[in-house]
Design a protein around this motif. Sequence first.
Motif, PDB file in Angstrom:
ATOM      1  N   LYS A   1      -9.152   3.600  -7.181  1.00  0.00           N
ATOM      2  CA  LYS A   1      -7.809   4.348  -6.954  1.00  0.00           C
ATOM      3  C   LYS A   1      -7.791   5.743  -7.423  1.00  0.00           C
ATOM      4  CE  LYS A   1      -5.673   0.920  -4.734  1.00  0.00           C
ATOM      5  NZ  LYS A   1      -5.188   1.028  -3.154  1.00  0.00           N
TER       6      LYS A   1
ATOM      7  N   GLU B   1       0.092  -6.215  -1.770  1.00  0.00           N
ATOM      8  CA  GLU B   1      -0.865  -6.027  -0.913  1.00  0.00           C
ATOM      9  C   GLU B   1      -2.562  -5.951  -1.640  1.00  0.00           C
ATOM     10  OE1 GLU B   1       0.158  -3.935  -3.012  1.00  0.00           O
ATOM     11  OE2 GLU B   1      -0.875  -2.063  -2.974  1.00  0.00           O
TER      12      GLU B   1
ATOM     13  N   HIS C   1       8.008  -2.224   8.402  1.00  0.00           N
ATOM     14  CA  HIS C   1       7.474  -3.516   7.404  1.00  0.00           C
ATOM     15  C   HIS C   1       6.793  -4.196   8.392  1.00  0.00           C
ATOM     16  CE1 HIS C   1       8.042  -6.600   4.585  1.00  0.00           C
ATOM     17  NE2 HIS C   1       8.015  -5.419   3.674  1.00  0.00           N
TER      18      HIS C   1
ATOM     19  N   ARG D   1      -4.566 -13.948  -1.592  1.00  0.00           N
ATOM     20  CA  ARG D   1      -3.583 -12.912  -1.672  1.00  0.00           C
ATOM     21  C   ARG D   1      -2.858 -13.153  -3.116  1.00  0.00           C
ATOM     22  NH1 ARG D   1       1.529 -11.601   1.820  1.00  0.00           N
ATOM     23  NH2 ARG D   1       2.166  -9.760   0.983  1.00  0.00           N
TER      24      ARG D   1
ATOM     25  N   LEU E   1      -1.562  -6.460   6.994  1.00  0.00           N
ATOM     26  CA  LEU E   1      -1.843  -7.520   5.912  1.00  0.00           C
ATOM     27  C   LEU E   1      -2.710  -8.578   6.618  1.00  0.00           C
ATOM     28  CD1 LEU E   1       1.352  -7.768   3.585  1.00  0.00           C
ATOM     29  CD2 LEU E   1      -0.878  -6.770   3.184  1.00  0.00           C
TER      30      LEU E   1
ATOM     31  N   GLY F   1       3.287  -3.152   8.505  1.00  0.00           N
ATOM     32  CA  GLY F   1       2.865  -3.466   7.227  1.00  0.00           C
ATOM     33  C   GLY F   1       2.116  -4.913   7.266  1.00  0.00           C
ATOM     34  N   ASP F   2       3.038  -5.631   7.717  1.00  0.00           N
ATOM     35  CA  ASP F   2       2.753  -7.200   7.841  1.00  0.00           C
ATOM     36  C   ASP F   2       1.512  -7.294   8.692  1.00  0.00           C
ATOM     37  OD1 ASP F   2       4.820  -7.949   5.923  1.00  0.00           O
ATOM     38  OD2 ASP F   2       5.994  -9.047   7.586  1.00  0.00           O
TER      39      ASP F   2
ATOM     40  N   ARG G   1      -9.698   6.439  -3.794  1.00  0.00           N
ATOM     41  CA  ARG G   1      -9.479   5.289  -2.964  1.00  0.00           C
ATOM     42  C   ARG G   1     -10.621   5.204  -2.001  1.00  0.00           C
ATOM     43  NH1 ARG G   1      -4.679   7.662  -3.962  1.00  0.00           N
ATOM     44  NH2 ARG G   1      -3.163   6.273  -4.891  1.00  0.00           N
TER      45      ARG G   1
ATOM     46  N   ASP H   1      -5.423   0.915   0.756  1.00  0.00           N
ATOM     47  CA  ASP H   1      -4.852   2.142   0.232  1.00  0.00           C
ATOM     48  C   ASP H   1      -3.652   2.699   1.100  1.00  0.00           C
ATOM     49  OD1 ASP H   1      -7.090   2.039  -1.324  1.00  0.00           O
ATOM     50  OD2 ASP H   1      -8.339   3.003   0.426  1.00  0.00           O
ATOM     51  N   HIS H   2      -2.706   3.131   0.099  1.00  0.00           N
ATOM     52  CA  HIS H   2      -1.552   3.757   0.770  1.00  0.00           C
ATOM     53  C   HIS H   2      -0.761   2.950   1.725  1.00  0.00           C
ATOM     54  CE1 HIS H   2      -2.959   7.511  -1.201  1.00  0.00           C
ATOM     55  NE2 HIS H   2      -4.079   7.586  -0.156  1.00  0.00           N
ATOM     56  N   PHE H   3      -0.509   1.758   1.164  1.00  0.00           N
ATOM     57  CA  PHE H   3      -0.029   0.814   2.002  1.00  0.00           C
ATOM     58  C   PHE H   3       1.436   1.172   2.115  1.00  0.00           C
ATOM     59  CE2 PHE H   3       1.924  -3.344   2.792  1.00  0.00           C
ATOM     60  CZ  PHE H   3       1.292  -3.888   3.937  1.00  0.00           C
ATOM     61  N   LYS H   4       2.027   1.626   1.108  1.00  0.00           N
ATOM     62  CA  LYS H   4       3.521   1.896   0.940  1.00  0.00           C
ATOM     63  C   LYS H   4       3.941   2.754   2.250  1.00  0.00           C
ATOM     64  CE  LYS H   4       7.090   3.563  -2.072  1.00  0.00           C
ATOM     65  NZ  LYS H   4       7.695   4.448  -1.003  1.00  0.00           N
ATOM     66  N   SER H   5       2.913   3.781   2.420  1.00  0.00           N
ATOM     67  CA  SER H   5       3.423   4.877   3.511  1.00  0.00           C
ATOM     68  C   SER H   5       2.981   4.095   4.665  1.00  0.00           C
ATOM     69  CB  SER H   5       2.284   6.070   3.506  1.00  0.00           C
ATOM     70  OG  SER H   5       1.006   5.666   3.305  1.00  0.00           O
TER      71      SER H   5
ATOM     72  N   ASN I   1       3.960   1.074   5.589  1.00  0.00           N
ATOM     73  CA  ASN I   1       5.557   0.412   5.845  1.00  0.00           C
ATOM     74  C   ASN I   1       6.480   1.639   6.040  1.00  0.00           C
ATOM     75  OD1 ASN I   1       5.036  -2.407   5.074  1.00  0.00           O
ATOM     76  ND2 ASN I   1       5.500  -2.315   3.159  1.00  0.00           N
TER      77      ASN I   1
ATOM     78  N   ASP J   1      -7.608  -3.835  -2.428  1.00  0.00           N
ATOM     79  CA  ASP J   1      -6.144  -3.406  -2.132  1.00  0.00           C
ATOM     80  C   ASP J   1      -6.045  -2.343  -1.329  1.00  0.00           C
ATOM     81  OD1 ASP J   1      -3.374  -2.841  -4.575  1.00  0.00           O
ATOM     82  OD2 ASP J   1      -4.036  -1.343  -2.854  1.00  0.00           O
TER      83      ASP J   1
HETATM   84  N1  LIG Z   1       4.863  -4.883   4.699  1.00  0.00           N
HETATM   85  C1  LIG Z   1       4.709  -5.627   3.602  1.00  0.00           C
HETATM   86  N2  LIG Z   1       4.536  -4.689   2.576  1.00  0.00           N
HETATM   87  C2  LIG Z   1       4.443  -5.374   1.330  1.00  0.00           C
HETATM   88  C3  LIG Z   1       4.333  -6.620   1.024  1.00  0.00           C
HETATM   89  N3  LIG Z   1       4.036  -6.725  -0.323  1.00  0.00           N
HETATM   90  C4  LIG Z   1       3.987  -5.747  -1.073  1.00  0.00           C
HETATM   91  N4  LIG Z   1       4.236  -4.627   0.212  1.00  0.00           N
HETATM   92  C5  LIG Z   1       4.509  -3.284  -0.145  1.00  0.00           C
HETATM   93  O1  LIG Z   1       3.364  -2.739  -0.413  1.00  0.00           O
HETATM   94  C6  LIG Z   1       3.425  -1.441  -0.962  1.00  0.00           C
HETATM   95  C7  LIG Z   1       2.783  -1.297  -2.022  1.00  0.00           C
HETATM   96  O2  LIG Z   1       2.773  -0.082  -2.588  1.00  0.00           O
HETATM   97  P1  LIG Z   1       2.003   0.555  -3.730  1.00  0.00           P
HETATM   98  O3  LIG Z   1       2.166  -0.551  -4.980  1.00  0.00           O
HETATM   99  O4  LIG Z   1       2.776   1.687  -4.087  1.00  0.00           O
HETATM  100  O5  LIG Z   1       0.698   1.290  -3.487  1.00  0.00           O
HETATM  101  P2  LIG Z   1       0.097   1.985  -2.243  1.00  0.00           P
HETATM  102  O6  LIG Z   1       1.195   2.672  -1.319  1.00  0.00           O
HETATM  103  O7  LIG Z   1      -0.732   0.890  -1.548  1.00  0.00           O
HETATM  104  O8  LIG Z   1      -0.768   3.090  -2.928  1.00  0.00           O
HETATM  105  P3  LIG Z   1      -2.179   2.754  -3.483  1.00  0.00           P
HETATM  106  O9  LIG Z   1      -2.370   1.358  -3.704  1.00  0.00           O
HETATM  107  O10 LIG Z   1      -1.991   3.597  -4.631  1.00  0.00           O
HETATM  108  O11 LIG Z   1      -2.969   3.323  -2.445  1.00  0.00           O
HETATM  109  C8  LIG Z   1       5.020  -1.468  -1.628  1.00  0.00           C
HETATM  110  O12 LIG Z   1       5.817  -0.617  -0.998  1.00  0.00           O
HETATM  111  C9  LIG Z   1       5.490  -3.031  -1.387  1.00  0.00           C
HETATM  112  O13 LIG Z   1       6.917  -2.989  -0.606  1.00  0.00           O
HETATM  113  C10 LIG Z   1       4.323  -7.415   2.164  1.00  0.00           C
HETATM  114  O14 LIG Z   1       4.235  -8.792   2.136  1.00  0.00           O
HETATM  115  N5  LIG Z   1       4.599  -6.872   3.294  1.00  0.00           N
END
Ligand SMILES: Nc1nc2c(ncn2[C@@H]2O[C@H](COP(=O)(O)OP(=O)(O)OP(=O)(O)O)[C@@H](O)[C@H]2O)c(=O)[nH]1
Length: 605
Positions: A582, A514, A484, A510, A491, A487-488, A586, A473-477, A479, A471
Amino acid sequence: MKYLATVIFLLPLIGLAQVPIDVGIHEDGQKLTGLAEIWHDVDGTSDLEQAREAYLRGDYRPLESAGSTGLQPGAFWSRFALRNSSGSALTLHIEYVDHQLIALDAFARELASGADFERVGRLSLADPFSAREIPHNRFVFELTLPAGETAELMVRFGSDELGVVFPSMRIWDPKALQSSSKLETGVMAFLFGGYFLMSIFALIGGITSRGKIFYIYSIYSASKVAVWSTILGYTHQYVVTDHFHWSYMSLAGAVTILCGLLFSRMFLQTRKHTPRLDYLLRFMLVNAGFLLVCALLKLTALSVISITVALLMYPLIAVVAFIRWRQGYKEAIVFALAWSLLVLGLVVQAMRDLGYVEHNFINYYWPPVASFFEMLTIMAAIGILVQRLRMLKEQAEKKYTQQLEVSKADLERQVQIRTRELEAAKTRAEQEARTDPLTGVFNRRSFFAEGGHLFKLAQRKRLPLSLLMLDIDHFKSINDIHGHATGDLALRVFSEAIVTHIRDIDVFGRIGGEEFALILSEERAGALQTAQRLQGEIARIAIESNGVSLQITASIGVAHLSDETGIEALLQKADSALYLAKRQGRNQVVEYCGMGQAASAGAIE
Ligand SMILES: Nc1nc2c(ncn2[C@@H]2O[C@H](COP(=O)(O)OP(=O)(O)OP(=O)(O)O)[C@@H](O)[C@H]2O)c(=O)[nH]1
């Protein structure tokens, strides 16, 4: 008074009477009774007595034309004398020179005897053929001349209302006439046989090819037999022996003209290619129809006018044929030739009938012979046409077959291309159904399917199996800060890095957002080593975004196969380890170490 009567009686012998014709034992028809003394009885009602009176009045004149009276009403009388210079009694057969006449009456007496005339011949078209003393297709009467005697003859040529008369007769000895007649009938039988054969051939051609033109030609050819045998007197002699009527000649003529016109229009295709001239041909058809009606109603004068119009317009068809040839219709020139032959024959006949051309054997038989050659030539034209059409058909069929083969090859090529496209599309669709569209790795469903196989195999054969949950880490940030799309991209780059550093037999997919999972056929140590190696590879990823180089890290949870019944249970364990990774900060690998391990079980830095 008595003196006057003697003068009147002797006058013909002194001034008017022509020189008698010397006749002998061998008469071959070359001598003619002649046209020196002819009288036109305009209303046709005069009897012998009145004809004699006209003769004594000096009304008999040489016929001015070459042989025929032309189209005239009434009757014509001819006066001539025959002298037997043979020294023995003679029997002669006197034959009318032309085809047929409505009626012929002949009277004779010894010249200058003062005796009454005796009837020596009475021939009528209306009489049964059996009534003829001499069975011949033309009118023939017999005359007996004692040795040294000169006979004076008065012959009446009756043509009913209106007709063409040839007021002269051939002189034969009976045997010569008989053998000449046999020869003539033989030649005509040959011609009729030819017409008949052509008719039969055309009929067979019509049945086999279903071509209308053959049927019309067949009828046309048969009608020629009808018309010439009727005109020349054979129909009366052999077919309609009892109730023959002159109108049958017009009837047969009308039928053959109709057939000829129908055939010409069809052969030359005038309606389509020479529409204006076709109107004239239609007029000719109507005229021929009119002639048919007149013949049926026995209207002499109208029949004669109608047949004259028909024959005058006949050359037009040769002109049309010539025009059609100029239009590029090759066979039309052969037809033009054939029709010209016919027209030539008819012109000769017309000239003879009108008295411009002398009546002789050649121009008497020219029309039927020309007509015969017309039919032969037309047959040749049909043959050429059929041959050409066959060639065109063969060429068309060949071309069609070639085109068909080309189309077939084309179609096969197109089908091959299409099949390849469809197969590629199918493969693509299958691939797409199995893979995640963004990263190209297994999607969740196929990860479980593929991983399930490995899981069962390992279970059955007691082989080692480990499952890694990865997974970012901090993928949300990522994005949130970089967008986005970045983010893609992260990935994709992440997936590529993993795929590049695992084996082909490993199953990577997958399974959500993420979150990624990896199944390895490895024992604990190997699996943990791989996890750490992958962690290192991930840390080395640099993503370019808006001119900034972005680093990512990932947390990895690891679980090993022990007594799990399904892959989901193993995944859950790995997920627990991931959760711990996590929680512990992380960017680390955590191994699942049994129930309650969530606190610390085997974190690896
Ligand atoms: N760009 C993109 N973002 C995605 C996709 N699928 C999921 N996400 C985003 O991935 C993020 C996952 O965030 P969280 O589950 O909060 O986890 P995190 O920010 O990675 O934090 P930790 O896992 O705790 O490190 C969300 O904001 C989703 O919107 C995708 O296909 N593309």
